[in-house]
Design a protein around this motif. Structure first.
Motif, short mmCIF file in Angstrom:
data_model
loop_
_atom_site.label_atom_id
_atom_site.label_comp_id
_atom_site.label_asym_id
_atom_site.label_seq_id
_atom_site.Cartn_x
_atom_site.Cartn_y
_atom_site.Cartn_z
N GLN A 99 0.82 -1.21 0.00
CA GLN A 99 0.00 0.00 0.00
C GLN A 99 0.86 1.26 0.00
OE1 GLN A 99 -3.37 -0.42 2.90
NE2 GLN A 99 -2.48 -2.43 3.28
N THR A 100 1.94 1.21 -0.77
CA THR A 100 2.86 2.33 -0.84
C THR A 100 2.61 3.23 -2.04
OG1 THR A 100 4.42 0.86 -1.96
CG2 THR A 100 4.72 1.17 0.41
N VAL A 101 1.76 2.80 -2.97
CA VAL A 101 1.43 3.60 -4.14
C VAL A 101 -0.07 3.90 -4.11
CG1 VAL A 101 1.34 3.65 -6.67
CG2 VAL A 101 3.31 2.63 -5.51
N PRO A 102 -0.46 5.17 -4.10
CA PRO A 102 -1.89 5.50 -4.03
C PRO A 102 -2.64 5.07 -5.29
CG PRO A 102 -0.61 7.47 -4.47
CD PRO A 102 0.37 6.37 -4.18
N ILE A 103 -3.87 4.64 -5.10
CA ILE A 103 -4.75 4.29 -6.21
C ILE A 103 -5.91 5.26 -6.21
CG2 ILE A 103 -6.24 2.51 -7.19
CD1 ILE A 103 -4.52 0.42 -5.89
N LEU A 104 -6.10 5.93 -7.33
CA LEU A 104 -7.16 6.93 -7.43
C LEU A 104 -8.48 6.26 -7.74
CD1 LEU A 104 -7.88 9.93 -7.41
CD2 LEU A 104 -7.38 9.99 -9.86
N THR A 105 -9.38 6.25 -6.77
CA THR A 105 -10.70 5.67 -6.96
C THR A 105 -11.66 6.74 -7.48
OG1 THR A 105 -11.46 6.21 -4.73
CG2 THR A 105 -10.29 4.11 -5.02
N PRO A 106 -12.77 6.34 -8.13
CA PRO A 106 -13.74 7.34 -8.61
C PRO A 106 -14.25 8.28 -7.51
CG PRO A 106 -14.16 5.23 -9.65
CD PRO A 106 -13.10 4.98 -8.62
N PRO A 107 -14.58 7.79 -6.30
CA PRO A 107 -15.03 8.73 -5.26
C PRO A 107 -13.97 9.75 -4.86
CG PRO A 107 -15.69 6.49 -4.71
CD PRO A 107 -14.75 6.38 -5.86
N VAL A 108 -12.72 9.30 -4.76
CA VAL A 108 -11.64 10.23 -4.39
C VAL A 108 -11.45 11.27 -5.49
CG1 VAL A 108 -9.15 10.42 -4.01
CG2 VAL A 108 -10.46 8.64 -2.84
N ALA A 109 -11.52 10.84 -6.76
CA ALA A 109 -11.37 11.79 -7.87
C ALA A 109 -12.46 12.85 -7.83
CB ALA A 109 -11.40 11.03 -9.19
N ARG A 110 -13.70 12.44 -7.57
CA ARG A 110 -14.81 13.40 -7.51
C ARG A 110 -14.62 14.40 -6.38
NH1 ARG A 110 -18.04 8.85 -8.40
NH2 ARG A 110 -18.49 8.75 -6.18
N SER A 111 -14.30 13.88 -5.20
CA SER A 111 -14.18 14.76 -4.04
C SER A 111 -12.97 15.67 -4.15
CB SER A 111 -14.10 13.92 -2.76
OG SER A 111 -15.30 13.21 -2.56
N TYR A 112 -11.87 15.15 -4.70
CA TYR A 112 -10.70 16.01 -4.85
C TYR A 112 -11.01 17.19 -5.76
CZ TYR A 112 -6.41 18.05 -6.37
OH TYR A 112 -5.44 18.99 -6.67
N ALA A 113 -11.76 16.95 -6.83
CA ALA A 113 -12.11 18.04 -7.76
C ALA A 113 -12.85 19.14 -7.02
CB ALA A 113 -12.95 17.49 -8.91
N LEU A 114 -13.73 18.78 -6.10
CA LEU A 114 -14.48 19.78 -5.33
C LEU A 114 -13.57 20.50 -4.34
CD1 LEU A 114 -17.73 17.71 -4.66
CD2 LEU A 114 -17.47 19.65 -6.22
N ILE A 115 -12.63 19.76 -3.74
CA ILE A 115 -11.70 20.39 -2.80
C ILE A 115 -10.81 21.38 -3.53
CG2 ILE A 115 -9.67 19.93 -1.36
CD1 ILE A 115 -11.01 17.32 -0.50
N GLU A 116 -10.32 21.01 -4.69
CA GLU A 116 -9.47 21.92 -5.46
C GLU A 116 -10.26 23.15 -5.91
OE1 GLU A 116 -7.90 21.68 -9.85
OE2 GLU A 116 -6.54 20.50 -8.56
N GLU A 117 -11.50 22.93 -6.32
CA GLU A 117 -12.34 24.05 -6.73
C GLU A 117 -12.55 25.03 -5.58
OE1 GLU A 117 -16.65 24.80 -8.95
OE2 GLU A 117 -16.30 22.95 -7.83
#
Length: 413
Positions: A99-117
């Motif tokens: 678990q040393t390399v992050p895996i971008l899941t669809p929920p994380v991608a959606r939420s990150y976009a809102l955090i960045e916005e």
């Protein structure tokens, strides 16, 4: 690779020369060992780093001479590793297992976009809400790292509040100092408080964009001392008398089962109303994986992920099946069919922590059947059932149901 765990297996014999059968066995073992070591050398950089701190260790499997005595040897020669030892090392060092390399899941991608916005708009007070194991902490840590890459010039901070209810002001300041990288903890608590505030202000003022983004994890555990410090922190950054005001953006992660308790506790605090609009004002939305399409995308990501040697993660676990055309993405339908048999599970969303544990277990179990039971279109429900049972998936979903969350939100919402 320097100083790695080594294991040597030798059989003592009264004869100086090995028999023909023994020579053939040794040749096969050396060939398998070479193949496995080659596979290990193709891994990502993170894999090679894991062995650096390992010292030569007494071998776990002893050498057994013909006369029955047990002799332990210490060796640090990688070339002498037995094939089964190499296989175990490669297993633990693989990014999916470690678990040393992050895996971008669809929920994380959606939420990150809102955090960045929110950050780009200068809006503070956004929070994400999810049940234990949904991946809220991972989202905040991922967002901190990603924002540094996508918006260079901002300074980011991450702090996780502790669950202890008996902390005093000193404990609170020491925790913030550790999170924010302030190493000197000596002196009076008031001095430490000032030292942290000055450190954060200096780093923010020195950043190109003069903006600080704070990721506050487990915000449901905030105590009165935490609230007071965050109030002072925001005030000092926005009302800097020496320089122009600095920008501060707060993003919080909260577990919904504790949200009401936190609100009722903080309402009695002096700075609650003023700070509320900066820390826990707007729900940015967070959802767990709960559809076939999202599960398929996640499994496809594992097919596409590669190690440093461009080897697919799926090919690492199932090399023969992968060469025949097998792709892990095809397993999404099998797993989703099993999970959707349970009423309400898809609506609840599958906890990311348990889901990834189930994936790791399945691929580990499947390695043993790479040749005999897997074909390009072949699947094995029994292995998924074993993986679900081994990772206590039912119990995890039951806990989420008790928490009253549905794909990251309170059930009544």
């Amino acid at each position: 690779m320097a100083s790695v765990l080594s294991q040597t297996r030798q059989e003592f014999s009264y004869s100086d020369e090995p028999s023909a059968a023994e020579s053939q066995t040794q040749s096969q073992e050396h060939a398998e060992s070479a193949d496995l070591q080659a596979d290990s050398s193709a891994g990502p950089d993170v894999e090679s780093n894991l062995g650096d701190d390992l010292n030569a260790t007494v071998e776990s499997a002893p050498i057994r001479p013909a006369f029955g005595a047990v002799i332990h040897r210490i060796s640090a020669t990688p070339e002498r590793l037995a094939p089964d030892v190499i296989a175990r090392r490669n297993q633990l060092q693989h990014p999916l297992i470690s678990q040393t390399v992050p895996i971008l899941t669809p929920p994380v991608a959606r939420s990150y976009a809102l955090i960045e916005e929110s950050a780009l708009h200068g809006h503070s007070g956004g929070y994400v809400c999810g049940a234990h194991g949904d991946g809220v902490s991972y989202l905040l840590q991922f967002s901190k790292a990603m924002i540094q890459r996508r918006i260079p010039g901002v300074v980011t901070f991450y702090h996780s509040f502790g669950a202890s209810q008996s902390i005093d002001d000193r404990d609170c300041m020491a925790a913030f100092a550790q999170s924010f990288g302030v190493g000197i903890l000596k002196g009076r608590t008031a001095d430490l408080r000032v030292r942290i505030l000055r450190n954060v202000a200096l780093r923010t003022r020195s950043s190109d964009l003069r903006t600080a983004i704070f990721f506050l994890d487990n915000a449901q555990y905030m105590q009165e001392d935490d609230v007071g410090f965050l109030y002072d922190l925001r005030h000092d950054l926005r009302h800097d008398l020496k320089e122009d005001p600095l920008s501060a953006v707060f993003v919080a992660g909260i577990f919904p089962s504790d949200f009401g308790i936190m609100n009722s506790r903080l309402k009695h605090m002096q700075h609650h109303r003023s700070l509320e609009t900066s820390v826990i004002e707007r729900d940015l939305g967070f959802s767990s994986i709960g559809t076939y399409d999202e599960l398929r995308k996640l499994f496809g990501t594992i097919d596409q992920a590669t190690t440093g040697g461009s080897k697919s993660w799926t090919a690492h676990f199932l090399p023969r099946a992968f060469r025949k055309g097998y792709r892990f993405e095809g397993e999404a339908q099998v797993l989703f069919s099993l999970l959707s048999k349970h009423e309400g599970w898809a609506e609840l969303g599958f906890p990311a922590k348990t889901l990834f544990a189930c994936i790791r277990s399945f691929l580990t179990l499947a390695k043993e059947h790479d040749d005999s039971r897997f074909a390009p279109a072949g699947v094995n429900e029994d292995l998924w059932k074993q993986a679900l049972d081994f990772t206590c998936f039912v119990e995890s979903m039951d806990r989420k149901l008790v928490d009253g969350t549905r794909t990251g939100y309170l059930g009544e919402e």
